[in-house]
Design a protein around this motif. Structure first.
Motif, short mmCIF file in Angstrom:
data_model
loop_
_atom_site.label_atom_id
_atom_site.label_comp_id
_atom_site.label_asym_id
_atom_site.label_seq_id
_atom_site.Cartn_x
_atom_site.Cartn_y
_atom_site.Cartn_z
N UNK A 9 37.11 57.46 33.08
CA UNK A 9 36.11 57.54 34.42
C UNK A 9 34.98 57.05 34.37
N UNK A 10 34.24 57.38 32.87
CA UNK A 10 32.95 56.78 32.78
C UNK A 10 32.59 55.41 32.90
N UNK A 11 33.81 54.65 32.70
CA UNK A 11 33.86 53.37 32.86
C UNK A 11 34.41 52.65 34.22
N UNK A 12 34.58 53.49 35.01
CA UNK A 12 35.20 53.60 36.53
C UNK A 12 36.34 52.61 36.48
N UNK A 13 37.22 52.96 35.57
CA UNK A 13 38.56 52.34 35.39
C UNK A 13 39.61 53.05 35.92
N UNK A 14 40.83 52.40 36.32
CA UNK A 14 41.93 53.16 36.76
C UNK A 14 42.82 52.98 35.26
N UNK A 15 43.87 53.73 35.30
CA UNK A 15 44.81 54.16 34.20
C UNK A 15 45.35 52.43 34.00
N UNK A 16 45.70 51.85 35.13
CA UNK A 16 46.51 50.56 34.71
C UNK A 16 45.53 49.49 34.46
N UNK A 17 44.35 49.54 34.84
CA UNK A 17 43.27 48.69 34.08
C UNK A 17 42.87 48.75 32.97
N UNK A 18 42.92 50.05 32.35
CA UNK A 18 42.47 50.54 30.88
C UNK A 18 43.80 50.06 30.16
N UNK A 19 44.98 50.23 30.57
CA UNK A 19 46.17 49.86 29.83
C UNK A 19 46.14 48.37 29.55
N UNK A 20 45.89 47.89 30.66
CA UNK A 20 45.73 46.45 30.49
C UNK A 20 44.71 45.94 29.68
N UNK A 21 43.43 46.29 29.74
CA UNK A 21 42.59 45.83 28.60
C UNK A 21 42.86 46.41 27.21
N UNK A 22 43.80 47.42 27.26
CA UNK A 22 43.89 47.77 25.64
C UNK A 22 45.55 47.02 25.24
N UNK A 23 45.72 46.16 26.37
CA UNK A 23 47.21 45.37 25.84
C UNK A 23 48.26 46.35 25.50
#
Length: 117
Positions: A9-23
């Motif tokens: 949330x601090x990075x203003x990311x969704x779960x989907x975007x976070x998972x994508x960034x983390x591959x």
């Protein structure tokens, strides 16, 4: 791990975007955040690097405050005694930051400073 949600949330990311960034698959990341599955060592390191914290912090073993942070004026809550009302204000301030962003926090600081004048 509850902390993953806060960091995301601090990075203003969704779960989907976070998972994508983390591959990693969406469901895998979501299960870590929900505490349904535990990340292995390599994944913990990957998560810590992504969020800019230590593995110990993710595991609840240390404060997020590093020596560099302390040099910049950050303090660890164990080192500062605050009144209950001050602790409540800090909690609300943090929640505002998570829900509304840093700009709203800056506005609140400005308002508070103006009240002191």
């Amino acid at each position: 791990m509850k902390i993953l949600r806060e960091l995301r949330k601090e990075k203003n990311l969704t779960i989907a975007k976070t998972a994508e960034f983390l591959n990693m698959p969406f469901e895998t990341y979501r299960s870590y955040e929900a505490g349904k599955n535990q990340a292995d060592y390599e994944t913990l390191v990957k998560l810590a690097d992504f969020f800019g914290v230590t593995v110990d912090y993710l595991l609840g073993r240390e404060s997020i405050i590093t020596n560099d942070d302390r040099a910049k004026g950050w303090v660890d809550s164990d080192m500062v005694r605050v009144a209950p009302i001050e602790a409540e204000m800090l909690e609300v301030f943090r929640e505002v930051g998570l829900k509304r962003g840093k700009e709203v926090q800056k506005t609140l600081i400005t308002v508070a400073k103006n009240l002191c004048n």
